[in-house]
Write a protein that holds these residues in place. Structure first.
Motif, mmCIF file in Angstrom:
data_model
loop_
_atom_site.group_PDB
_atom_site.id
_atom_site.type_symbol
_atom_site.label_atom_id
_atom_site.label_comp_id
_atom_site.label_asym_id
_atom_site.label_seq_id
_atom_site.Cartn_x
_atom_site.Cartn_y
_atom_site.Cartn_z
ATOM 1 N N PHE A 327 0.825 -1.113 -0.009
ATOM 2 C CA PHE A 327 -0.124 -0.043 -0.019
ATOM 3 C C PHE A 327 1.052 1.278 -0.090
ATOM 4 O O PHE A 327 2.108 1.212 0.135
ATOM 5 C CB PHE A 327 -1.048 0.092 1.121
ATOM 6 C CG PHE A 327 -0.380 -0.002 2.585
ATOM 7 C CD1 PHE A 327 -0.274 0.755 3.249
ATOM 8 C CD2 PHE A 327 0.089 -1.409 3.019
ATOM 9 C CE1 PHE A 327 0.245 0.962 4.638
ATOM 10 C CE2 PHE A 327 0.438 -1.305 4.299
ATOM 11 C CZ PHE A 327 0.694 -0.320 5.142
ATOM 12 N N LEU A 328 0.285 2.344 -0.230
ATOM 13 C CA LEU A 328 1.065 3.555 -0.129
ATOM 14 C C LEU A 328 0.393 4.488 0.898
ATOM 15 O O LEU A 328 -0.810 4.320 1.279
ATOM 16 C CB LEU A 328 0.748 4.474 -1.439
ATOM 17 C CG LEU A 328 1.529 4.020 -2.734
ATOM 18 C CD1 LEU A 328 1.398 5.168 -3.973
ATOM 19 C CD2 LEU A 328 3.029 3.547 -2.611
ATOM 20 N N VAL A 340 -6.621 12.617 -5.410
ATOM 21 C CA VAL A 340 -6.541 11.052 -5.389
ATOM 22 C C VAL A 340 -7.998 10.723 -4.730
ATOM 23 O O VAL A 340 -8.487 9.540 -5.138
ATOM 24 C CB VAL A 340 -5.617 10.119 -5.041
ATOM 25 C CG1 VAL A 340 -4.420 10.694 -5.646
ATOM 26 C CG2 VAL A 340 -5.166 10.475 -3.577
ATOM 27 N N THR A 341 -8.413 11.367 -3.702
ATOM 28 C CA THR A 341 -9.589 11.067 -2.901
ATOM 29 C C THR A 341 -10.939 10.924 -3.530
ATOM 30 O O THR A 341 -11.118 11.643 -4.355
ATOM 31 C CB THR A 341 -9.494 12.196 -1.728
ATOM 32 O OG1 THR A 341 -8.347 12.209 -1.051
ATOM 33 C CG2 THR A 341 -10.673 11.603 -0.924
ATOM 34 N N SER A 342 -11.454 9.662 -3.373
ATOM 35 C CA SER A 342 -12.650 9.139 -3.937
ATOM 36 C C SER A 342 -13.421 10.315 -3.303
ATOM 37 O O SER A 342 -13.612 10.700 -2.333
ATOM 38 C CB SER A 342 -12.886 7.656 -3.912
ATOM 39 O OG SER A 342 -13.282 7.374 -2.612
ATOM 40 N N ALA A 343 -14.950 10.157 -3.984
ATOM 41 C CA ALA A 343 -16.174 10.954 -3.502
ATOM 42 C C ALA A 343 -16.417 10.369 -2.229
ATOM 43 O O ALA A 343 -16.898 11.086 -1.422
ATOM 44 C CB ALA A 343 -17.130 11.107 -4.566
ATOM 45 N N ASP A 344 -16.510 8.993 -2.098
ATOM 46 C CA ASP A 344 -16.814 8.455 -0.898
ATOM 47 C C ASP A 344 -16.017 9.008 0.184
ATOM 48 O O ASP A 344 -16.634 8.940 1.381
ATOM 49 C CB ASP A 344 -16.903 6.673 -1.129
ATOM 50 C CG ASP A 344 -17.903 6.321 -2.352
ATOM 51 O OD1 ASP A 344 -18.575 7.496 -2.664
ATOM 52 O OD2 ASP A 344 -17.863 5.157 -2.595
ATOM 53 N N PHE A 375 -8.086 5.569 4.555
ATOM 54 C CA PHE A 375 -8.293 5.127 2.858
ATOM 55 C C PHE A 375 -8.823 6.286 2.044
ATOM 56 O O PHE A 375 -9.744 6.508 2.742
ATOM 57 C CB PHE A 375 -9.026 3.844 2.955
ATOM 58 C CG PHE A 375 -9.119 3.263 1.619
ATOM 59 C CD1 PHE A 375 -7.859 3.057 0.734
ATOM 60 C CD2 PHE A 375 -10.158 2.545 1.073
ATOM 61 C CE1 PHE A 375 -7.928 2.580 -0.513
ATOM 62 C CE2 PHE A 375 -10.169 2.153 -0.208
ATOM 63 C CZ PHE A 375 -8.853 2.183 -1.112
ATOM 64 N N THR A 376 -8.164 6.502 1.052
ATOM 65 C CA THR A 376 -8.460 7.851 0.392
ATOM 66 C C THR A 376 -9.479 7.109 -0.802
ATOM 67 O O THR A 376 -9.941 7.987 -1.451
ATOM 68 C CB THR A 376 -7.479 8.220 -0.421
ATOM 69 O OG1 THR A 376 -6.751 7.190 -1.394
ATOM 70 C CG2 THR A 376 -6.318 8.864 0.354
ATOM 71 N N PRO A 390 -3.743 -0.020 -2.504
ATOM 72 C CA PRO A 390 -4.411 1.042 -1.822
ATOM 73 C C PRO A 390 -3.448 2.182 -1.427
ATOM 74 O O PRO A 390 -2.743 1.998 -0.950
ATOM 75 C CB PRO A 390 -5.347 0.555 -0.712
ATOM 76 C CG PRO A 390 -4.587 -0.893 -0.387
ATOM 77 C CD PRO A 390 -3.779 -1.266 -1.527
ATOM 78 N N ILE A 391 -4.234 3.659 -1.482
ATOM 79 C CA ILE A 391 -3.509 4.923 -1.014
ATOM 80 C C ILE A 391 -4.261 5.238 0.441
ATOM 81 O O ILE A 391 -5.081 5.383 0.287
ATOM 82 C CB ILE A 391 -3.797 5.784 -2.220
ATOM 83 C CG1 ILE A 391 -2.836 5.109 -3.429
ATOM 84 C CG2 ILE A 391 -2.994 6.896 -1.587
ATOM 85 C CD1 ILE A 391 -3.062 6.394 -4.576
ATOM 86 N N PHE A 392 -3.538 5.180 1.280
ATOM 87 C CA PHE A 392 -3.939 5.987 2.484
ATOM 88 C C PHE A 392 -3.332 7.243 2.910
ATOM 89 O O PHE A 392 -2.081 7.483 2.205
ATOM 90 C CB PHE A 392 -3.645 5.037 3.548
ATOM 91 C CG PHE A 392 -4.368 3.798 3.998
ATOM 92 C CD1 PHE A 392 -4.315 2.689 2.922
ATOM 93 C CD2 PHE A 392 -5.127 3.637 4.730
ATOM 94 C CE1 PHE A 392 -5.053 1.723 2.892
ATOM 95 C CE2 PHE A 392 -5.936 2.221 4.988
ATOM 96 C CZ PHE A 392 -5.993 1.473 4.058
ATOM 97 N N ILE A 393 -4.025 7.838 3.746
ATOM 98 C CA ILE A 393 -3.105 9.020 4.326
ATOM 99 C C ILE A 393 -3.081 8.646 5.916
ATOM 100 O O ILE A 393 -3.727 8.063 6.343
ATOM 101 C CB ILE A 393 -3.811 10.384 4.151
ATOM 102 C CG1 ILE A 393 -5.101 10.533 4.767
ATOM 103 C CG2 ILE A 393 -3.919 10.724 2.525
ATOM 104 C CD1 ILE A 393 -5.796 11.994 4.736
#
Length: 949
Positions: A327-328, A340-344, A375-376, A390-393
């Motif tokens: 993951f990142l 990058v963040t999805s609408a959800d 999770f983004t 998956p990409i996290f912050i």
RNA sequence: GCCCGAGUGGCGGAAUGGCAGACGCGACGGAUUCAAAAUCCGUUGUCCGUGAGGGCGUGUGGGUUCGAGUCCCACCUCGGGCACCA
């Protein structure tokens, strides 16, 4: 009553505190009058070539003190006494010694004092300096008083400003790996020798573009830097002044982390040299390590992951584990977060970003806390496996380091491992840990990470690390795997090998009053210009009110109004900087307190030079390299470990800039560094937690009481609030300066911290009294020294003492020096008590050896012994090798490592002689009875060990 | 949390991998003194033993070595630094 009883019985010539005070003040006056400790320079105003006389030099330096308003306590002079003893020893060893002390007198405490009292910081600072000079003079330090400068002197800060202009007027040429003058960059731009970043020629740049381009290369530059802005107080706060919930320690106002336009120093340009040159310094290894860690050089790679928002660059120190990146993680401040963040996920991400912004950096990096993150909703592609990850912050990733984004390899990094476990992310092994790793953790060897209790970091065979064009499988060293991966990344354009540093550029602006004004003005476009050297110093304007201007506590977007900004007649200035006489605005920030302490040692060398900050010849003499490859610099620098990183790094950086620009011959400011310990003290609290006066506490069998009330004991610094301060003045009064000096040096090794104990001081006074009695009669004041021949045994003892004292002095082991002097004096005392007189041949060397430690007493005795000149420059006694040789030495005999007896044997006896003597001992025979000797170890002159079964 | 360092008698401490506790404080005993202070002499890690001597001892647990306070590993406690206190 006590006076009459005391007066009748107390010997009139006993070495008492009163006699010591008399002796000490007389010699202090003599030293001042004769300039005994004035060190000659080879050139300039303090030139005295005759006195240099081919002597080797020693520049001995204490860390620059801040003149505190509270005055000194007994902990402060520890290092100063240490350097003084060493300096005096070096003088007796024939060195031309420079030892001086000045004052780091700008800074926050004086400004705070001015804010609360309304008294100008200069007035307060000067009275503090005067008080500190008085207290230190009474100690008898052999300083060259002519060289005592203060950073707040206009003639001093003129040169601090001048050095700022040198840094501002320089850029770092990475090709030549050194700083060069900014004019040379301009010329290279004009000639085309300098590669410009876009395709245009220099001539096509507008005037503003040229200015910006040049400014962006300077070693002192303006940038937007993150700070803790507290409008309610009107100032920027240090991290430690901000509470965990993001408010000010004082006043509880909101604190905003935001960017602000600040002067920075490009110390990162020197990162490699600051690391590499540590190898050539004579510093304690732990301090070097702390500096290396602080600079934090790590070789790794930038790897590009593709995502819906474009390429995401990550920095990793372990590109070899890329196959295990599952993951990142982006820093919450990463510029791509919103893209990058999805609408959800948008709501959760925004909330997390806000939460992270309120935390301090060190709190975010606290590994004991549970890792948090969100999770983004987005994925990126791992370039070696082609898989989506998956990409996290998460707030444990900081924007200021690397690229602000990491690839997470949970099998090989503990933080990533914790995070993966918390969020149920896959953990894939890319290295097989060695068997011992599994054994220590009591688990069966397996590449299935679900059985692992933690991440594996170390050399292990690579597994499952292959794709069509790259395989690391079977390799077993990290460095081999790294370099193979880096080659692959580079040739497939997925990344490249890079080096990053933890070190950040140095934030150099302070929104305060009591500091050096910047020699900088701004034109009507906001461009910064250097003030010409002829206009230095830029004087600090007078001010009546020192408070920062406070603003609406909740207005994060307001800007600080430093005190100088309020002095309108000062901030506006008319100058001709080459484009005609125009109006400019002065920079209203001031420099940090570090500035003065970055170069003060050089001003000691040439304190009155009005033409230059230091005459080059004077610098070469005192600080120049001592041979091929030598860095040059101060011969001994003594101070506390608390300066291990920042002060020492900043000062090294400035020195290197000055070296690159040709102003100094030395490459480093401080060649040898020694860290003194602290003198600490016990403090006591009663049942309510109130501190009680430490001197009134009585101890009984491990319990402590005050006014018959039990109190608890704690250990730490001396301080007013802890009611445990002991001052040098009290010690001068009760014992005299020489006894005080001796006690500070005797209580332990210079580099160790230890608790102060006034009760123990009397031991040193008794020693000096015994020594005094061996020279002077307490009853008559007459000398008891004669020219009788000393007894052989005492003469041998003297020479053993000389040899030991000399070696210990050189190694700054003054506590053992003192122990040896006491032992010898005790032996001499027995003789003198029995005979009634002392042999001069023993007394004179003893007085000489004592003189670095107790200079007043030694001068007095030396004078009474009939010498008319100071003992300061009398050569140190020399040990006679013939008198050091022993006829027989005692050697312990061990059986199976346990001491069973001792043999007396010639120092040059061979192994067989040792064994024969050992076997003859009754106790050894007894111990060997019924056992078989299997082995005999002889360390000649040290031990004999017989191993039996 | 991360980085660096330190733990030895009642106390401060000493000890190039080779006699643990030098030196100082304190305590105890003695000399001197009408008495006390000061001074001088002696004892003082701990346990067993009348003694010679022996057992145990350098924060805790393990290891390396003929031999460890000292070197290695893990842990505990304390101190320093973490970028605007300097």
């Amino acid at each position: 009553m006590p006076s009459s009883a005391g007066a009748t019985n107390f010997p009139p010539f006993r070495y008492s505190a009163r006699l010591a005070a008399d002796i000490e003040s007389r010699w202090q006056d003599t030293w001042d009058a004769e300039g005994t400790y004035n060190a000659p320079n080879p050139a300039g105003p303090l030139k005295d070539v005759e006195r240099l006389a081919g002597k080797p030099k020693a520049f001995i330096l204490d860390m620059f003190p801040y003149p505190s308003g509270a005055g000194l306590h007994v902990g402060h002079p520890l290092g100063y006494i240490g350097t003084d003893v060493y300096a005096r020893f070096k003088r007796m060893k024939g060195f031309n010694v420079l030892h001086a002390l000045g004052y780091d007198s700008f800074g926050l405490p004086a400004e705070q004092h001015a804010i609360t009292t309304g008294i100008h910081p200069r007035i307060n600072t000067e009275s503090n300096i005067a008080n500190m000079r008085r207290q230190l003079r009474r100690l008898g330090l052999g300083h060259d008083a002519r060289r005592s400068v203060s950073t707040t002197d206009e003639e001093f800060y003129k040169w601090t400003q001048w050095i700022f202009l040198q840094v501002h007027g320089a850029w770092y040429d990475t090709a030549q790996n050194r700083a060069r003058r900014i004019e040379e960059l301009v010329r290279e731009c004009e000639s085309g020798a300098h590669q410009l970043p876009d395709h245009r020629a220099w001539a096509e740049y507008s005037a503003q573009e040229k200015h910006d381009y040049i400014d962006s290369h300077r070693l002192a530059y303006l940038t937007d830097a993150p700070v803790n802005w507290c409008p309610g107080l009107g100032t920027i706060l240090a991290n430690e002044e901000v509470t965990a919930d993001g408010r000010s320690d004082i006043g509880n106002y909101p604190v905003f982390k935001r960017n602000m336009r600040q002067w920075m120093m490009r110390i990162t340009a020197y990162a490699d040299r600051l690391i590499d040159d540590l190898d050539r310094l004579d510093w304690p290894e732990p301090i070097k390590l702390m500096q290396r860690n602080w600079i934090g050089k790590s070789e790794g790679a930038r790897v590009s992951f593709t995502s819906s928002a474009g390429a995401i660059e990550v920095f990793t120190t372990r590109p070899d584990t890329l196959f295990g990146a599952t993951f990142l993680v982006l820093s919450p401040e990463h510029p791509l977060v919103s893209a990058v963040t999805s609408a959800d996920a948008a709501g959760a991400v925004a909330a997390y970003v806000a939460e992270a912004a309120a935390k301090a950096d060190d709190e975010r990096q606290d590994d004991s806390k549970v890792k948090t993150g969100v999770f983004t909703g987005a994925y990126a592609t791992n370039p070696v496996t082609g898989k989506d990850v998956p990409i996290f912050i998460a707030d444990y990733v900081l924007m200021g380091y690397g690229t602000g984004a990491i690839m997470a390899v949970p099998s090989g990094d503990q933080r990533d491992f914790d995070f993966a476990r918390t969020y149920n992310l896959p953990i894939v092994a890319t290295q097989m840990p060695p068997l011992s790793w599994f054994e220590q953790r009591n688990i069966a060897p397996s590449s299935d990470c679900s059985t692992w209790p933690e991440a594996f970091v170390g050399d292990g065979e690579y597994i499952d690390s292959a794709n069509d064009s790259l395989s690391l499988n079977g390799l077993s060293s990290i460095s081999d795997a790294k370099s193979r991966m880096n080659v692959w990344l580079q040739s497939n354009r997925h990344g490249e090998a890079t080096t990053t540093y933890r070190l950040r550029d140095w934030l150099f602006s302070r929104q305060r009053y009591w500091g050096e004004p910047f020699p900088i003005v701004y034109d009507e476009h906001g461009n910064a210009h250097a003030v010409p050297q002829s206009a230095l110093p830029v004087l600090l304007p007078e001010l009546a009110d020192f408070k920062p201007t406070t603003l609406d506590p909740n207005d994060a977007d307001s800007d600080p109004i430093p005190p100088l900004a309020r002095v309108k007649e000062w901030t506006t200035v008319t100058l001709d900087l080459g484009s005609g006489t125009r109006e400019y605005k002065r920079e209203v920030n001031v420099m940090p307190q570090w500035a003065g302490s970055c170069w003060y040692e050089m001003r000691y060398l040439d304190p009155t030079n009005a033409d230059t900050f230091i005459d080059p010849e004077v610098e070469r003499y005192w600080m120049g390299p001592q041979g091929e490859g030598h860095t040059g610099g101060v011969d001994l620098y003594v101070g506390g470990v608390e300066h291990a990183v920042l002060h020492l790094l900043y000062a090294r950086f400035w020195h290197k800039v000055l070296h690159d620009l040709g102003h100094v011959s030395s490459e480093e400011p401080f060649h040898r560094l020694f860290n003194q310990g602290y003198i600490q003290a016990y403090a006591y609290r009663d049942a309510r937690g109130q501190t009680v006066p430490a001197t009134e506490v009585v101890e009984d069998n491990g319990t402590y009481s005050w006014n018959s009330e039990t109190v608890s004991r704690e250990y730490g610094k001396m301080g007013k609030s802890l009611k445990n301060i002991v001052t040098p003045d009290e010690m001068y009064e009760e014992f005299g300066a020489d006894t005080f000096r001796l006690y500070e040096m005797a209580m332990g090794p210079l580099d160790a911290s230890r608790p102060w104990n006034t009760r123990d001081v009397v031991g040193m006074q008794r020693f000096l009294q015994r020594l005094w009695r061996n020279v002077v009669s307490e009853d008559t004041g007459e000398l008891v020294v004669t020219n009788e021949a000393p007894p052989e045994e005492l003469l041998r003892h003297l020479h053993r003492t000389i040899a030991g004292v000399e070696a210990d002095m050189d190694g700054l082991r003054f506590n053992t020096v003192i122990a040896k002097l006491i032992e010898f004096n005790n032996a001499l005392t027995q003789h003198t008590t029995a005979v009634g007189t002392s042999p001069r041949a023993l007394v004179e060397p003893l007085v000489q050896m004592l003189s670095p430690l107790c200079p007043h007493l030694a001068e007095e005795l030396w004078n009474r012994l009939g010498h008319t000149t100071t003992v300061t420059y009398v050569p140190f006694p020399q040990a006679d090798p013939a008198l050091l040789k022993e006829d027989a030495i005692e050697v312990p005999v061990q059986v199976n490592g346990k001491v069973r007896g001792r043999i007396s044997i010639a120092p040059d006896a061979d192994d067989d002689a040792h064994i024969a003597a050992a076997m003859a001992l009754d106790n050894v025979v007894l111990a060997l009875e019924g056992k078989t000797p299997v082995k005999t170890i002889v360390v000649r002159g040290r031990t004999v060990n017989i191993v039996v079964k």
